[in-house]
Design an enzyme around this catalytic site. Structure first.
Site, PDB file in Angstrom:
ATOM      1  N   PRO A   2      10.092   1.909   4.805  1.00  0.00           N
ATOM      2  CA  PRO A   2       9.541   1.380   6.060  1.00  0.00           C
ATOM      3  C   PRO A   2       9.536  -0.147   6.050  1.00  0.00           C
ATOM      4  O   PRO A   2       9.087  -0.749   5.093  1.00  0.00           O
ATOM      5  CB  PRO A   2       8.104   1.916   6.080  1.00  0.00           C
ATOM      6  CG  PRO A   2       7.997   2.884   4.961  1.00  0.00           C
ATOM      7  CD  PRO A   2       9.116   2.624   4.010  1.00  0.00           C
ATOM      8  N   GLU A   3      10.070  -0.728   7.089  1.00  0.00           N
ATOM      9  CA  GLU A   3      10.041  -2.174   7.257  1.00  0.00           C
ATOM     10  C   GLU A   3       9.140  -2.474   8.454  1.00  0.00           C
ATOM     11  O   GLU A   3       8.523  -1.569   9.012  1.00  0.00           O
ATOM     12  CB  GLU A   3      11.465  -2.713   7.452  1.00  0.00           C
ATOM     13  CG  GLU A   3      12.380  -2.325   6.282  1.00  0.00           C
ATOM     14  CD  GLU A   3      13.754  -2.981   6.324  1.00  0.00           C
ATOM     15  OE1 GLU A   3      13.899  -4.040   6.948  1.00  0.00           O
ATOM     16  OE2 GLU A   3      14.689  -2.420   5.719  1.00  0.00           O
ATOM     17  N   LYS A  59       4.439  -5.595   6.872  1.00  0.00           N
ATOM     18  CA  LYS A  59       4.478  -4.149   6.668  1.00  0.00           C
ATOM     19  C   LYS A  59       3.081  -3.558   6.453  1.00  0.00           C
ATOM     20  O   LYS A  59       2.966  -2.390   6.082  1.00  0.00           O
ATOM     21  CB  LYS A  59       5.349  -3.820   5.454  1.00  0.00           C
ATOM     22  CG  LYS A  59       6.761  -4.425   5.523  1.00  0.00           C
ATOM     23  CD  LYS A  59       7.505  -4.144   4.216  1.00  0.00           C
ATOM     24  CE  LYS A  59       8.757  -5.000   4.102  1.00  0.00           C
ATOM     25  NZ  LYS A  59       9.409  -4.843   2.799  1.00  0.00           N
ATOM     26  N   ARG A 120       6.290   9.687  -2.767  1.00  0.00           N
ATOM     27  CA  ARG A 120       6.289   8.953  -4.034  1.00  0.00           C
ATOM     28  C   ARG A 120       5.004   8.188  -4.299  1.00  0.00           C
ATOM     29  O   ARG A 120       4.843   7.584  -5.360  1.00  0.00           O
ATOM     30  CB  ARG A 120       7.494   7.999  -4.072  1.00  0.00           C
ATOM     31  CG  ARG A 120       8.811   8.778  -4.111  1.00  0.00           C
ATOM     32  CD  ARG A 120      10.024   7.867  -4.088  1.00  0.00           C
ATOM     33  NE  ARG A 120      10.037   6.946  -5.215  1.00  0.00           N
ATOM     34  CZ  ARG A 120      10.960   6.005  -5.382  1.00  0.00           C
ATOM     35  NH1 ARG A 120      11.916   5.867  -4.495  1.00  0.00           N
ATOM     36  NH2 ARG A 120      10.915   5.213  -6.429  1.00  0.00           N
ATOM     37  N   ARG A 248      18.316  -6.273  -4.399  1.00  0.00           N
ATOM     38  CA  ARG A 248      18.554  -5.160  -3.487  1.00  0.00           C
ATOM     39  C   ARG A 248      20.042  -5.041  -3.148  1.00  0.00           C
ATOM     40  O   ARG A 248      20.765  -6.047  -3.095  1.00  0.00           O
ATOM     41  CB  ARG A 248      17.768  -5.370  -2.167  1.00  0.00           C
ATOM     42  CG  ARG A 248      16.274  -5.571  -2.367  1.00  0.00           C
ATOM     43  CD  ARG A 248      15.573  -4.346  -2.934  1.00  0.00           C
ATOM     44  NE  ARG A 248      15.793  -3.169  -2.132  1.00  0.00           N
ATOM     45  CZ  ARG A 248      15.097  -2.850  -1.036  1.00  0.00           C
ATOM     46  NH1 ARG A 248      14.126  -3.639  -0.640  1.00  0.00           N
ATOM     47  NH2 ARG A 248      15.365  -1.766  -0.356  1.00  0.00           N
TER      48      ARG A 248
END
Ligand SMILES: [Zn+2]
Length: 263
Positions: A2-3, A59, A120, A248
């Site tokens: 999620p951004e 976020k 997670r 990334r």
């Protein structure tokens, strides 16, 4: 993961609960609660409280009450839902399966039930989160604030955009889309950007985030579906290149994303 775009969509889903009162809290998984105090203390602190507003910085989703503010982070795989509907069907992150065992927190209010599912458990809930270390939100950052975030830095510009202390809300997909639209190579040292490039980058940070919100997800950019082996730049057809930048996986177009400032 999620951004900013996803968390803003979660905020909009939660907003209709403002005005309701928290009738019960079920901390399904105590590992989801961070900060001082136990899961029981978390539940006790917000039960009976009225939800007075929602907010978002980067976020981090904030739900204000007439007592403590609830902070929700979604980590890599967290999803917020209201009344059994998580609303986001096409997420690229996380399993598409909706295992009830992944629900970590339920907040039942007088007008609906909010839950967080997080396979997670890299997300978290915390009372009165400290927001002082977060940079300006990418939806409202000013040109001056972005210039300050990049000035003098030898870090790759992409790493700078991902640094939540510098710019809050930009994740991996948004960063690649912004830099692709702004025609700036992701591995450029941030401090090497010219004033013109910084202003162009600023315009694209703001406009890309707004566009992705309209499109409904961080993964719905114009170049995102080409982030794969064999993918090509949608503008000029050049094969995209892949590297690790800022830790990334990064895709960019070697033809039009400039490696250096124009002289
Ligand atoms: Zn290109």
């Amino acid at each position: 993961m999620p951004e900013l775009v996803e968390v803003e969509l979660y905020r909009r889903m939660a907003a209709p609960l403002v005005g309701a009162t928290v009738s019960s809290v079920d901390v399904v998984d105590p590992r989801f609660i961070r900060g001082a105090g136990s899961a029981a203390a978390f539940a006790k602190a917000i039960t009976g409280r009225a939800l007075t507003g929602t907010d978002r910085i980067g976020k981090l989703l904030l739900m204000h009450t007439d007592g403590p503010t609830i902070g929700l982070r979604f980590g890599m795989t967290g999803v917020l839902g209201v009344d059994g509907d998580d609303g986001l069907d096409e997420l690229v992150y996380g399993p598409s399966r909706r295992d009830p065992a992944w629900v970590r927190l339920r907040i039942v209010t007088t007008s609906g039930e909010l839950f967080v599912r997080d396979p997670r458990i890299l997300g978290s809930a915390i009372l009165d989160p400290d927001t002082a270390a977060l940079g300006p939100d990418a939806t409202t950052i000013t040109a001056g604030q972005l210039a300050a975030a990049v000035r003098g830095s030898r870090s790759p510009i992409k790493a700078r955009l991902l640094d939540q202390h510098r710019v809050a809300g930009v994740g991996n997909l948004i960063a690649d889309e912004v830099l692709w639209r702004a025609s700036i190579a992701p591995q450029r040292p941030a401090g090497s950007l010219s004033a013109v490039e910084v202003r162009r980058l600023h315009r694209h940070v703001r406009s890309t985030v707004a566009d992705l919100l309209d499109r409904g997800g961080s993964h719905l950019g114009r170049m995102t579906d080409q982030r794969k082996p064999g993918g090509c730049c949608p503008t000029d057809g050049t094969p995209l290149q892949r590297a690790t930048v800022g830790g990334r996986t990064t895709w960019w177009c070697p033809a039009h994303q400039r490696q250096g400032a124009r002289r």
